[in-house]
Design a protein around this motif. Structure first.
Motif, PDB file in Angstrom:
ATOM      1  N   ARG A  39     -11.286  -7.435  -3.830  1.00 15.93           N
ATOM      2  CA  ARG A  39     -10.309  -7.762  -4.867  1.00 15.93           C
ATOM      3  C   ARG A  39     -10.900  -8.851  -5.749  1.00 15.93           C
ATOM      4  NH1 ARG A  39      -4.599 -10.736  -4.463  1.00 15.93           N
ATOM      5  NH2 ARG A  39      -3.607  -9.834  -6.289  1.00 15.93           N
ATOM      6  N   HIS A  78     -11.570 -15.284  -9.431  1.00 18.50           N
ATOM      7  CA  HIS A  78     -11.174 -15.147  -8.023  1.00 18.50           C
ATOM      8  C   HIS A  78     -11.820 -13.894  -7.452  1.00 18.50           C
ATOM      9  CE1 HIS A  78      -8.505 -16.055  -4.597  1.00 18.50           C
ATOM     10  NE2 HIS A  78      -8.500 -14.752  -4.411  1.00 18.50           N
ATOM     11  N   ALA A  79     -12.333 -14.032  -6.246  1.00 20.72           N
ATOM     12  CA  ALA A  79     -12.868 -12.865  -5.536  1.00 20.72           C
ATOM     13  C   ALA A  79     -12.540 -13.030  -4.069  1.00 20.72           C
ATOM     14  CB  ALA A  79     -14.379 -12.757  -5.733  1.00 20.72           C
ATOM     15  N   PHE A  82     -11.011  -8.190   1.947  1.00 19.88           N
ATOM     16  CA  PHE A  82      -9.759  -7.848   2.629  1.00 19.88           C
ATOM     17  C   PHE A  82      -9.376  -8.930   3.640  1.00 19.88           C
ATOM     18  CE2 PHE A  82      -7.551  -5.834   6.229  1.00 19.88           C
ATOM     19  CZ  PHE A  82      -6.421  -5.414   5.559  1.00 19.88           C
ATOM     20  N   GLY A  83      -8.133  -9.363   3.571  1.00 21.88           N
ATOM     21  CA  GLY A  83      -7.662 -10.413   4.457  1.00 21.88           C
ATOM     22  C   GLY A  83      -7.653 -11.768   3.771  1.00 21.88           C
ATOM     23  N   GLY A  84      -8.183 -11.827   2.545  1.00 20.51           N
ATOM     24  CA  GLY A  84      -8.112 -13.072   1.792  1.00 20.51           C
ATOM     25  C   GLY A  84      -9.298 -13.983   1.963  1.00 20.51           C
ATOM     26  N   ASP A  85     -10.414 -13.456   2.479  1.00 19.52           N
ATOM     27  CA  ASP A  85     -11.587 -14.304   2.685  1.00 19.52           C
ATOM     28  C   ASP A  85     -12.297 -14.545   1.360  1.00 19.52           C
ATOM     29  OD1 ASP A  85     -14.086 -15.414   3.317  1.00 19.52           O
ATOM     30  OD2 ASP A  85     -13.996 -14.554   5.325  1.00 19.52           O
ATOM     31  N   THR A  86     -12.164 -15.760   0.845  1.00 21.80           N
ATOM     32  CA  THR A  86     -12.832 -16.100  -0.410  1.00 21.80           C
ATOM     33  C   THR A  86     -14.221 -16.672  -0.166  1.00 21.80           C
ATOM     34  OG1 THR A  86     -11.865 -18.333  -0.410  1.00 21.80           O
ATOM     35  CG2 THR A  86     -10.630 -16.592  -1.527  1.00 21.80           C
ATOM     36  N   PHE A  87     -14.511 -17.051   1.066  1.00 22.30           N
ATOM     37  CA  PHE A  87     -15.794 -17.679   1.376  1.00 22.30           C
ATOM     38  C   PHE A  87     -16.916 -16.631   1.342  1.00 22.30           C
ATOM     39  CE2 PHE A  87     -12.414 -20.061   3.333  1.00 22.30           C
ATOM     40  CZ  PHE A  87     -12.673 -21.348   2.899  1.00 22.30           C
ATOM     41  N   ASP A  88     -16.722 -15.541   2.093  1.00 18.76           N
ATOM     42  CA  ASP A  88     -17.718 -14.475   2.086  1.00 18.76           C
ATOM     43  C   ASP A  88     -17.807 -13.828   0.708  1.00 18.76           C
ATOM     44  OD1 ASP A  88     -18.236 -14.990   4.696  1.00 18.76           O
ATOM     45  OD2 ASP A  88     -17.226 -13.225   5.503  1.00 18.76           O
ATOM     46  N   TRP A  90     -17.311 -15.308  -2.237  1.00 17.91           N
ATOM     47  CA  TRP A  90     -18.110 -16.169  -3.102  1.00 17.91           C
ATOM     48  C   TRP A  90     -19.597 -16.034  -2.768  1.00 17.91           C
ATOM     49  CZ3 TRP A  90     -21.627 -19.889  -1.688  1.00 17.91           C
ATOM     50  CH2 TRP A  90     -22.254 -20.520  -2.764  1.00 17.91           C
ATOM     51  N   VAL A  93     -20.954 -12.780  -4.201  1.00 17.47           N
ATOM     52  CA  VAL A  93     -21.079 -12.799  -5.665  1.00 17.47           C
ATOM     53  C   VAL A  93     -22.222 -13.714  -6.092  1.00 17.47           C
ATOM     54  CG1 VAL A  93     -19.946 -13.431  -7.833  1.00 17.47           C
ATOM     55  CG2 VAL A  93     -18.658 -12.221  -6.073  1.00 17.47           C
TER      56      VAL A  93
END
Lengths: 151, 146
Positions: A39, A78-79, A82-88, A90, A93
């Motif tokens: 997402r 924002h990226a 699934f599950g809302g993991d923004t760390f992986d 980022w 990307v």
């Protein structure tokens, strides 16, 4: 055991390769590049500079079946996986943002057309399945988002 | 002074006429910050979209924590406004000044470098104050709980 004993060395090597390949790939981090539900939100703009200015980073989106130079630039804010993991998200990307296109939309055609048709300045949420190894995005949703002030 | 100029001056003072481009501040509202704790600014730059420093309100001697921010959203999940507001704070050091319950402040202060953090709180952009309401620390290799 008898079958193995009588097998030709070449076949044994092939069998060993097939059996061991997944473990070798896991050891090399290959499993980290599998498909994920992806997402991303950002603003579509005319070029790379504008994308870098309006988002945390600029990413380019190509389209299967289109000319190589047909890309949309997105200022990503924002990226997440699934599950809302923004760390992986980022981290991923950061590794691939320098490619042009960063992602290639493989379809479906109606959503690809919808993304292509959105005017510059549009805020959009893209959802789909991302093959991280190939940087290919199979879209599940293209959602135009309201601009500031609700317009 | 001519009457017209006087009227314009009064309107400008009252804020009816903007006299300069104003930085978008977004107003006081709850935000959620996700990021990775880093040793220093360079480390934070290598672990998130943006490197922010977090100091303690009224405690200038407390060491700042550096965080590589991977998400900064408003309470209603708007990352566009989050980026705009946080970027506007960046020239200032520390970027944010946290305050709140002592337990939460200690939790943030003691969290090891490399760990992931989720900070929830009320941001007052004008003063850079981030009033913490929750601090979540997750080990570096652990997945974020859903």
């Amino acid at each position: 055991m008898r079958a193995i004993r009588h097998a030709k060395p070449g076949r044994l090597a092939t069998l060993a390769t097939v059996l061991l390949l997944p473990a070798v790939l896991r050891g090399q981090g290959g499993s980290e590049l599998g498909p994920v539900v992806w997402r991303m939100r950002g603003t579509l703009v005319a070029d790379k500079q504008s994308a870098n200015d309006i988002g945390w980073t600029g990413v380019s989106i190509g389209f299967t079946g289109q000319a190589d130079n047909k890309v949309r630039w997105l200022g990503a804010v924002h990226a997440e996986i699934f599950g809302g993991d923004t760390f992986d998200a980022w981290s991923y990307v950061d590794k691939v943002a320098h490619y042009t296109p960063t992602f290639t939309v493989a379809g479906p055609p109606d959503l690809a057309s919808q993304l292509l048709a959105l005017p510059d300045g549009s805020r959009v949420a893209l959802e789909g399945v991302l093959d991280r190894g190939a940087r290919t995005l199979l879209l599940d949703a293209v959602k135009p988002l309201p601009k500031p002030g609700g317009s | 002074m001519r009457l017209g100029i006087r009227v314009l001056l009064v309107l400008a003072i009252l804020g009816v006429i903007p006299v300069s481009a104003q930085t978008f501040r977004g107003g006081t509202k709850p935000y959620v910050l996700q990021g990775k704790l880093a040793k220093d600014q360079r480390g934070a730059q290598q672990s998130g979209w943006l490197a922010v420093s977090i100091g303690s309100l009224g405690k200038p001697d407390t060491p700042v924590r550096w965080v590589g921010v991977t998400a900064f959203n408003t309470w209603d999940d708007d990352p566009f406004e989050g980026r705009q507001v946080l970027s506007g704070l960046i020239p200032d050091q520390p970027t944010l000044l946290v305050d709140g319950p002592a337990g939460l402040l200690a939790q943030l202060q003691k969290a090891p470098v490399g760990n992931k953090v989720v900070l929830r709180g009320m941001l007052v952009p004008e003063s850079r104050t981030f009033l913490l309401s929750a601090v979540q620390v997750v080990p570096a290799n652990a997945k974020m709980p859903k």
